[in-house]
Scaffold this active site. Structure first.
Site, mmCIF file in Angstrom:
data_model
loop_
_atom_site.group_PDB
_atom_site.id
_atom_site.type_symbol
_atom_site.label_atom_id
_atom_site.label_comp_id
_atom_site.label_asym_id
_atom_site.label_seq_id
_atom_site.Cartn_x
_atom_site.Cartn_y
_atom_site.Cartn_z
ATOM 1 N N ARG A 31 0.770 -1.250 0.000
ATOM 2 C CA ARG A 31 0.000 0.000 0.000
ATOM 3 C C ARG A 31 0.797 1.294 0.000
ATOM 4 O O ARG A 31 0.230 2.348 -0.207
ATOM 5 C CB ARG A 31 -0.972 -0.002 1.179
ATOM 6 C CG ARG A 31 -2.134 -0.945 0.953
ATOM 7 C CD ARG A 31 -2.912 -1.129 2.223
ATOM 8 N NE ARG A 31 -2.041 -1.700 3.226
ATOM 9 C CZ ARG A 31 -2.403 -1.978 4.460
ATOM 10 N NH1 ARG A 31 -3.610 -1.714 4.871
ATOM 11 N NH2 ARG A 31 -1.559 -2.512 5.307
ATOM 12 N N ARG A 40 -5.402 -2.222 -6.564
ATOM 13 C CA ARG A 40 -6.185 -2.786 -5.462
ATOM 14 C C ARG A 40 -7.593 -2.186 -5.447
ATOM 15 O O ARG A 40 -8.565 -2.885 -5.198
ATOM 16 C CB ARG A 40 -5.423 -2.505 -4.174
ATOM 17 C CG ARG A 40 -6.131 -2.680 -2.897
ATOM 18 C CD ARG A 40 -6.079 -4.108 -2.404
ATOM 19 N NE ARG A 40 -6.466 -4.136 -1.009
ATOM 20 C CZ ARG A 40 -7.680 -3.845 -0.566
ATOM 21 N NH1 ARG A 40 -8.616 -3.499 -1.405
ATOM 22 N NH2 ARG A 40 -7.947 -3.878 0.730
ATOM 23 N N TYR A 154 -3.569 -16.855 14.410
ATOM 24 C CA TYR A 154 -4.718 -16.335 13.658
ATOM 25 C C TYR A 154 -5.882 -17.328 13.659
ATOM 26 O O TYR A 154 -7.051 -16.943 13.715
ATOM 27 C CB TYR A 154 -4.307 -16.005 12.219
ATOM 28 C CG TYR A 154 -3.405 -14.792 12.134
ATOM 29 C CD1 TYR A 154 -3.944 -13.505 12.127
ATOM 30 C CD2 TYR A 154 -2.022 -14.927 12.114
ATOM 31 C CE1 TYR A 154 -3.122 -12.383 12.079
ATOM 32 C CE2 TYR A 154 -1.195 -13.815 12.068
ATOM 33 C CZ TYR A 154 -1.752 -12.547 12.045
ATOM 34 O OH TYR A 154 -0.942 -11.439 12.019
HETATM 35 O O1 CP3 Z 1 6.415 -8.912 1.287
HETATM 36 C C1 CP3 Z 1 5.689 -8.820 0.299
HETATM 37 O O2 CP3 Z 1 5.657 -7.796 -0.407
HETATM 38 C C2 CP3 Z 1 4.872 -10.018 -0.136
HETATM 39 C C3 CP3 Z 1 3.509 -10.029 0.269
HETATM 40 C C4 CP3 Z 1 3.103 -10.296 1.707
HETATM 41 C C5 CP3 Z 1 1.850 -9.857 2.197
HETATM 42 N N1 CP3 Z 1 1.683 -10.378 3.451
HETATM 43 C C6 CP3 Z 1 0.905 -9.023 1.454
HETATM 44 C C7 CP3 Z 1 -0.183 -8.339 2.172
HETATM 45 C C8 CP3 Z 1 3.710 -11.038 2.724
HETATM 46 C C9 CP3 Z 1 5.084 -11.684 2.759
HETATM 47 C C10 CP3 Z 1 2.792 -11.085 3.813
HETATM 48 C C11 CP3 Z 1 3.050 -11.833 5.062
HETATM 49 C C12 CP3 Z 1 2.122 -11.674 6.185
HETATM 50 N N2 CP3 Z 1 0.772 -11.587 6.161
HETATM 51 C C13 CP3 Z 1 2.514 -11.720 7.535
HETATM 52 C C14 CP3 Z 1 3.913 -11.972 8.025
HETATM 53 C C15 CP3 Z 1 4.819 -10.831 7.807
HETATM 54 C C16 CP3 Z 1 4.631 -9.691 8.721
HETATM 55 O O3 CP3 Z 1 4.387 -8.584 8.224
HETATM 56 O O4 CP3 Z 1 4.775 -9.888 9.928
HETATM 57 C C17 CP3 Z 1 1.366 -11.579 8.322
HETATM 58 C C18 CP3 Z 1 1.312 -11.536 9.834
HETATM 59 C C19 CP3 Z 1 0.258 -11.510 7.440
HETATM 60 C C20 CP3 Z 1 -1.188 -11.439 7.786
HETATM 61 C C21 CP3 Z 1 -1.815 -10.228 7.264
HETATM 62 N N3 CP3 Z 1 -2.052 -9.973 5.929
HETATM 63 C C22 CP3 Z 1 -2.307 -9.133 8.005
HETATM 64 C C23 CP3 Z 1 -2.226 -9.006 9.520
HETATM 65 C C24 CP3 Z 1 -2.834 -8.222 7.085
HETATM 66 C C25 CP3 Z 1 -3.600 -6.977 7.388
HETATM 67 C C26 CP3 Z 1 -2.717 -5.910 7.920
HETATM 68 C C27 CP3 Z 1 -2.134 -5.118 6.803
HETATM 69 O O5 CP3 Z 1 -0.927 -4.859 6.811
HETATM 70 O O6 CP3 Z 1 -2.924 -4.721 5.933
HETATM 71 C C28 CP3 Z 1 -2.633 -8.745 5.785
HETATM 72 C C29 CP3 Z 1 -3.005 -8.123 4.515
HETATM 73 C C30 CP3 Z 1 -1.925 -7.921 3.504
HETATM 74 N N4 CP3 Z 1 -0.985 -8.838 3.172
HETATM 75 C C31 CP3 Z 1 -1.752 -6.767 2.683
HETATM 76 C C32 CP3 Z 1 -0.671 -7.028 1.844
HETATM 77 C C33 CP3 Z 1 -0.115 -6.145 0.752
HETATM 78 C C34 CP3 Z 1 -2.635 -5.527 2.685
HETATM 79 C C35 CP3 Z 1 -3.841 -5.844 1.908
HETATM 80 C C36 CP3 Z 1 -4.510 -4.617 1.359
HETATM 81 O O7 CP3 Z 1 -5.357 -4.067 2.063
HETATM 82 O O8 CP3 Z 1 -4.187 -4.244 0.236
#
Ligand code: CP3
Length: 354
Positions: A31, A40, A154
């Site tokens: 984002r 998105r 989770y």
């Molecule tokens: O690193 C990268 O660019 C690859 C993509 C990636 C995403 N999530 C995309 C994402 C990776 C490697 C993750 C890992 C992930 N997902 C973790 C472990 C890494 C960390 O940051 O600790 C965890 C705990 C998650 C679970 C998750 N996914 C949460 C808690 C959330 C919501 C919070 C947030 O940051 O929006 C997501 C959504 C998410 N995963 C988004 C992205 C780009 C945002 C989605 C959006 O609204 O566009």
């Protein structure tokens, strides 16, 4: 086997000589990039991006068009596995992840399927194949998964958590129930990562985002033990190349010896750890990834450059360092700061490799 043009990232993970310190950013697609936000908004939903191989590929490549990153990371999420297990994942606007079903009882664990990566998670493997083709062997592709413990938080809490009360209650009242869940997750992660490797991932990383909320002994028993099983179950050779494995435990700086003993190739450090001391501790056993505070990117270019130089100096001469942030980049960062960051790592690291 065709050679990867820029293989600094893979070489550094295996502690082989490099000309510059490789750099990528956790959450490098996302984002903070206007082109991501636009796509998105057009698509409307995060999981639709993940489930369409062409869109996942496009988003994976967006940061590589802007910055001279030394690796691409698959655009997906760690929560794909619990979703494929039937828990019903959704992302509410501004809310983070939610599961329709949660794990509470023994029968919930007993009936949990181990997803077949090439069927229930085929969209992830198709994304890996599509991205690999589009990358044209320019830089390596990182595949990833959550750790069993982090996925379990989770699945038991039903979404993000601050206190982890439900899973800690399970840990202290019904440890065998939790072990049953973690064992199933470990097996699922092994199959999932091996399928990503077969589909073309050049390295894999395990995100143990919540390992640091465990007590000293519980970390070993409920998180590291299962990550070690995964390291042992992963196919380490593919088409003549070694597939390096990085373990990242946020808040894991005090457990480096134990993590190194898992057999992983590299340890991801968050920003609370002194990378110089970490290097002394792990010696030649593993490479290190990290570890600038992501909030430094809220500062100006001079600050970013200064902090990059400090970390390079703290790590010191020689290979075995993959530059990164200590955790994911946040949505409030200006892309210009990321360019300064990536370019500074390349520019100022050259003397450390002569
Ligand atoms: O690193 C990268 O660019 C690859 C993509 C990636 C995403 N999530 C995309 C994402 C990776 C490697 C993750 C890992 C992930 N997902 C973790 C472990 C890494 C960390 O940051 O600790 C965890 C705990 C998650 C679970 C998750 N996914 C949460 C808690 C959330 C919501 C919070 C947030 O940051 O929006 C997501 C959504 C998410 N995963 C988004 C992205 C780009 C945002 C989605 C959006 O609204 O566009």
């Amino acid at each position: 086997m065709t050679q990867i043009e820029n293989d600094r990232y893979l070489r550094a993970l295996l502690r082989q000589p490099v000309d510059r310190t490789p750099v990528w950013l956790m959450r490098q697609a996302g984002r903070y990039l206007p082109e991501y936000r636009q796509l998105r908004a057009e698509v409307g939903d995060f999981m639709t991006l993940c489930q369409s191989p062409e869109l996942a590929c496009e988003v994976t490549l967006q940061p590589l068009r802007r910055f001279e990153l030394d690796a691409a990371i698959l655009f997906s999420d760690i929560l794909t596995i619990p979703d494929a297990m039937g828990l019903g994942l959704s992302f509410g606007a501004g809310e983070g992840p939610r599961f329709a079903k949660v794990i509470q009882h023994q029968r919930d664990v007993d009936t949990l399927p181990i997803p077949d990566p090439e069927s229930e998670l085929r969209y992830v493997m198709d994304a890996v194949r599509t991205i690999k083709k589009e990358l044209k062997q320019k830089v390596p592709l990182i595949g990833f998964s959550g750790s069993p413990w982090t996925l379990a938080t989770y699945m038991v809490e039903g979404g993000s958590s601050k206190q982890f009360s439900r899973i800690k209650q399970m840990l202290y009242r019904e440890p065998q129930l939790l072990h049953g869940l973690l064992a199933k997750l470990a097996e699922s992660v092994i199959q999932y990562l091996n399928a990503q490797i077969a589909a073309g991932a050049d390295a894999v990383m395990i995100f143990d985002t919540w390992g640091g909320v465990l007590s000293h002994d519980d970390y070993q028993t409920f998180s590291l033990q299962y990550m070690t099983q995964i390291v042992q179950g992963i196919q380490r050779q593919h088409e003549g190349r070694t597939i390096p494995i990085t373990l990242f435990t946020k808040g894991g700086g005090q457990w480096l010896d134990a993590i190194a003993a898992s057999g992983c190739d590299a340890i991801g450090l968050d920003w609370t750890t002194n990378i110089s001391m970490a290097r002394q501790q792990v010696g030649n056993r593993v490479a290190l990834q990290g570890n600038m505070d992501p909030a430094v990117l809220l500062g100006d270019d001079a600050l970013v450059t200064h902090k990059v130089q400090q970390i390079l100096q703290a790590y010191g001469h020689g290979s075995g360092h993959v530059f990164n942030l200590g955790h994911g980049i946040t949505p409030d960062i200006e892309p210009e700061r990321v360019k300064t960051f990536v370019d500074a790592v390349h520019h100022f690291s050259a003397p450390y490799h002569q």
